[in-house]
Write an enzyme that holds these catalytic residues in place. Structure first.
Site, PDB file in Angstrom:
ATOM      1  N   ASP B 201     -70.299 108.129 -60.775  1.00 47.24           N
ATOM      2  CA  ASP B 201     -68.915 108.556 -60.800  1.00 47.24           C
ATOM      3  C   ASP B 201     -68.313 108.139 -59.452  1.00 47.24           C
ATOM      4  O   ASP B 201     -68.551 108.768 -58.432  1.00 47.24           O
ATOM      5  CB  ASP B 201     -68.858 110.072 -61.003  1.00 47.24           C
ATOM      6  CG  ASP B 201     -67.457 110.632 -60.814  1.00 47.24           C
ATOM      7  OD1 ASP B 201     -66.545 109.864 -60.426  1.00 47.24           O
ATOM      8  OD2 ASP B 201     -67.271 111.831 -61.039  1.00 47.24           O
ATOM      9  N   LYS B 227     -56.438 107.040 -57.547  1.00 49.66           N
ATOM     10  CA  LYS B 227     -56.978 107.453 -56.256  1.00 49.66           C
ATOM     11  C   LYS B 227     -57.159 106.239 -55.334  1.00 49.66           C
ATOM     12  O   LYS B 227     -57.532 106.366 -54.186  1.00 49.66           O
ATOM     13  CB  LYS B 227     -58.325 108.162 -56.444  1.00 49.66           C
ATOM     14  CG  LYS B 227     -58.207 109.475 -57.213  1.00 49.66           C
ATOM     15  CD  LYS B 227     -59.543 110.187 -57.280  1.00 49.66           C
ATOM     16  CE  LYS B 227     -59.658 111.115 -58.463  1.00 49.66           C
ATOM     17  NZ  LYS B 227     -59.100 112.443 -58.221  1.00 49.66           N
ATOM     18  N   CYS B 365     -61.819 121.369 -59.408  1.00 48.20           N
ATOM     19  CA  CYS B 365     -62.546 121.012 -60.623  1.00 48.20           C
ATOM     20  C   CYS B 365     -64.046 120.951 -60.385  1.00 48.20           C
ATOM     21  O   CYS B 365     -64.750 120.097 -60.936  1.00 48.20           O
ATOM     22  CB  CYS B 365     -62.075 119.674 -61.196  1.00 48.20           C
ATOM     23  SG  CYS B 365     -60.377 119.700 -61.737  1.00 48.20           S
TER      24      CYS B 365
HETATM   25  C1  LIG Z   1     -65.564 112.994 -58.301  1.00 47.79           C
HETATM   26  C2  LIG Z   1     -64.520 112.916 -59.360  1.00 47.79           C
HETATM   27  N1  LIG Z   1     -64.879 112.579 -60.606  1.00 47.79           N
HETATM   28  C3  LIG Z   1     -63.982 112.475 -61.584  1.00 47.79           C
HETATM   29  C4  LIG Z   1     -62.644 112.715 -61.382  1.00 47.79           C
HETATM   30  C5  LIG Z   1     -61.689 112.614 -62.538  1.00 47.79           C
HETATM   31  O1  LIG Z   1     -60.794 111.598 -62.354  1.00 47.79           O
HETATM   32  P1  LIG Z   1     -59.549 111.400 -63.326  1.00 47.79           P
HETATM   33  O2  LIG Z   1     -58.869 112.735 -63.393  1.00 47.79           O
HETATM   34  O3  LIG Z   1     -58.726 110.373 -62.652  1.00 47.79           O
HETATM   35  O4  LIG Z   1     -60.073 110.969 -64.641  1.00 47.79           O
HETATM   36  C6  LIG Z   1     -62.224 113.069 -60.108  1.00 47.79           C
HETATM   37  C7  LIG Z   1     -60.791 113.346 -59.855  1.00 47.79           C
HETATM   38  O5  LIG Z   1     -60.376 114.386 -59.449  1.00 47.79           O
HETATM   39  C8  LIG Z   1     -63.179 113.174 -59.073  1.00 47.79           C
HETATM   40  O6  LIG Z   1     -62.818 113.527 -57.848  1.00 47.79           O
END
Ligand SMILES: Cc1ncc(COP(=O)(O)O)c(C=O)c1O
Lengths: 150, 407
Positions: B201, B227, B365
């Site tokens: 990820d 991001k 999250c």
């Molecule tokens: C480590 C990580 N994984 C996954 C995501 C999910 O990304 P997205 O919301 O752009 O799909 C995020 C975003 O907050 C993240 O920081």
């Protein structure tokens, strides 16, 4: 430095945050309900001791931000001695005051709670102030499951 | 070494001129989403003004032009992460969709009841929930490798959890809640010894450091455009070609087919097999523009500059009494998560906002991470290429003043 925030963070709120009132467990409580705001992790447990339909005693445990702590602390003070119907009416007025739909809210009717009127300018913080009241509402309706603001 | 062109960079981001509550904006919520440079904003408007049509569909000039630009962006992404072929670059909505794609396509085809999927205790919800859903659908078991109090993966424990039943490993390259950069190369080597594929990820890692998927040897790499100074609504799944070839499609629709009759459908080749429906065309092209922009600065230079910012911020934060940093890994990216004694992160967030400072207050999250550190939430300052030490001073002054006010 934080002049803009004086309406939101009034001295009364700092005071209740530092020294929350009725921060205890009522051992023989008639009602006990958990409230949770998943957005910020605020958690509280509300205890009520009833005498007929009068709230004889109210207390809470838990942790949250200054707004939610002050709100629940003030609430436990103000609902003591009130009937269920009076408490529900107060919830309604409080809700109107904090969500700002009605500018004409009678601030006298809410007494000390008026210090929380400032949250209406901070939509991200309204739930901090109303969590306590949603929990009370559930307790009065005798709902057993936890309350969530989401 | 040449000086990092911070003044030029700040000029490239128009939003930095915004006043927030009558104060200059200090934007420190980059881990949630970063701001966009003029080249990205202008690119989107240029596409819609001059180059826009649906892709891969028509013989008319605009469709060809649009397709060329869209495929050009794919090539830029391929080069940016050093993939071998554009066929390995699949456009998605973002990291979340990329991970779900792997779970539902690779996962459903290869993972059965009793098999194990291994993640870590520091994952974002989007690298937890898709695996829980897959586990529910298949009867597989989700294993979670532990972290220590500095917020580091306990590598020995992780390696021990790679067993005969492990079918897939999915782990953050860099943690959004803690800033930890994980020892992914060691994990990948250990996993490959047992022929287990690894998904990284990369949502947080990609804006902060050079990423080379060949060198990492990861099997999948997921990230989001928003991001990385690009638009929201566009993201990438990199996958090794042989793996992607072997996987069934994720969604059905237009673009992902070669031939359809009501009896049967022949799927398109890579990467289109995984790109059903009209993609986010302008956003994909603008992500290419963001990558051009970053290449000009150089991701190596970005990493060095941001490491300096993080060191400075950490040093200053440690001087503040009552401040506790959450996440003190030896290997860390530009994220400073913290809590203050007796002051809830939400109050910190509102107070700093009144000073024009945008930080994130919440669980990021990553609720299991909050539970591990026994905090309801943290405040998080996350840095980007346009942040400065002066802004960090503004943040630290703000924190000191709010501690005073709360008394
Ligand atoms: C480590 C990580 N994984 C996954 C995501 C999910 O990304 P997205 O919301 O752009 O799909 C995020 C975003 O907050 C993240 O920081």
């Amino acid at each position: 430095m934080f002049d803009d925030l004086r309406d939101l963070y009034q001295e009364v709120i700092f005071d209740h945050n530092r020294n929350p009132r009725n921060f205890r467990i009522i051992e023989n409580a008639d009602r006990k309900v958990d409230g949770f705001n998943p957005l910020c992790g605020d958690r509280l447990t509300l205890y009520l001791k009833m005498n007929g339909d009068v709230i004889e005693d109210a207390s809470f445990q838990g942790s949250g931000c200054a707004i939610s702590t002050a709100s629940v602390s003030l609430m436990t003070e103000i609902v003591k001695g009130k009937t269920e119907a009076e408490a529900e009416a107060l919830f309604k007025t409080f809700h109107e005051m904090t969500t700002g739909k009605d500018e004409q809210v009678n601030l006298e009717a809410v007494g000390k709670l008026a210090v929380l009127a400032g949250v209406r300018e901070y939509p991200a913080r309204v739930k901090c102030a109303t969590l306590a009241w949603h929990t009370l509402d559930a307790a009065l309706k005798n709902e057993k499951q936890a309350v969530s603001t989401e | 070494m040449t000086q990092f062109p911070i003044d030029k960079i700040r000029n490239d981001f128009p939003i930095l001129n915004e006043k927030i509550r009558n104060k200059p904006l200090v934007y420190l919520d980059n881990a949630a989403s970063s701001q966009k440079p003029n080249v990205v904003i202008d690119c989107i408007s240029h596409v819609y003004r001059h180059d826009y049509a649906n892709v891969h569909r028509g013989v008319h000039t605009l469709s060809v032009r649009s397709t060329d630009k869209f495929e050009g962006a794919r090539e830029k992404i391929k080069d940016f992460i050093n993939a071998e072929s554009g066929k390995e670059i699949i456009f998605t909505k973002g990291t979340t969709e990329s991970i779900n794609l792997v779970a539902q396509s690779y996962g459903k085809a290869n993972i059965k009841a009793g098999d194990e999927i291994l993640i870590s205790a520091m994952e974002h919800h989007s690298n937890i929930v898709p695996w829980q859903m897959l586990s529910e659908q298949t009867g597989a078991i989700l294993k979670v490798a532990p972290i220590n109090l500095r917020g580091e993966l306990i590598l020995d424990e992780f390696i021990k959890l790679i067993g005969d039943k492990t079918r897939l490993i999915s782990i953050a390259h860099m943690s959004n809640a803690l800033g930890t950069i994980n020892p992914v190369k060691q994990i990948i080597a250990a996993a490959h010894d047992k022929n287990i594929p690894v998904l990284l990820d990369g949502a947080q890692a990609i804006p902060h450091m050079p990423v080379d998927v060949l060198d990492l040897d990861c099997d999948f790499y997921a990230f989001s455009g928003h991001k990385l100074y690009g638009p929201s609504g566009i993201g990438v799944l990199y996958g090794k070609q042989a793996l992607l070839e072997s996987m069934p499609p994720y969604q059905g629709g237009g673009d992902m087919i070669r031939k359809v009759t009501f009896e049967e459908t022949e799927y398109n080749t890579l990467p289109y097999k995984f790109e059903a429906g009209t993609p986010s065309i302008a956003d994909a092209i603008a992500l290419g523009a963001a990558i051009d922009y970053l290449n000009e600065i150089g991701m190596g230079a970005v990493a060095v500059y941001e490491a300096e910012l993080l060191d400075y911020a950490t040093e200053q934060a440690k001087k503040i009494k009552g401040l506790r940093i959450i996440g003190e890994a030896a290997e860390k990216g530009a994220i400073l998560s913290f809590v203050l004694d007796k002051i809830h992160p939400h109050d910190i967030g509102t107070m700093l906002d009144s000073l024009g400072i945008a930080v994130r207050a919440g669980h990021h999250c990553a609720m299991p991470v909050m539970d591990f550190f026994e905090v309801p939430a943290t405040a998080r300052a996350s840095f980007a290429i346009y942040n400065t030490k002066q802004e960090i001073d503004v943040l630290m002054n703000g924190i000191e003043s709010l501690i005073e006010v709360f008394g």
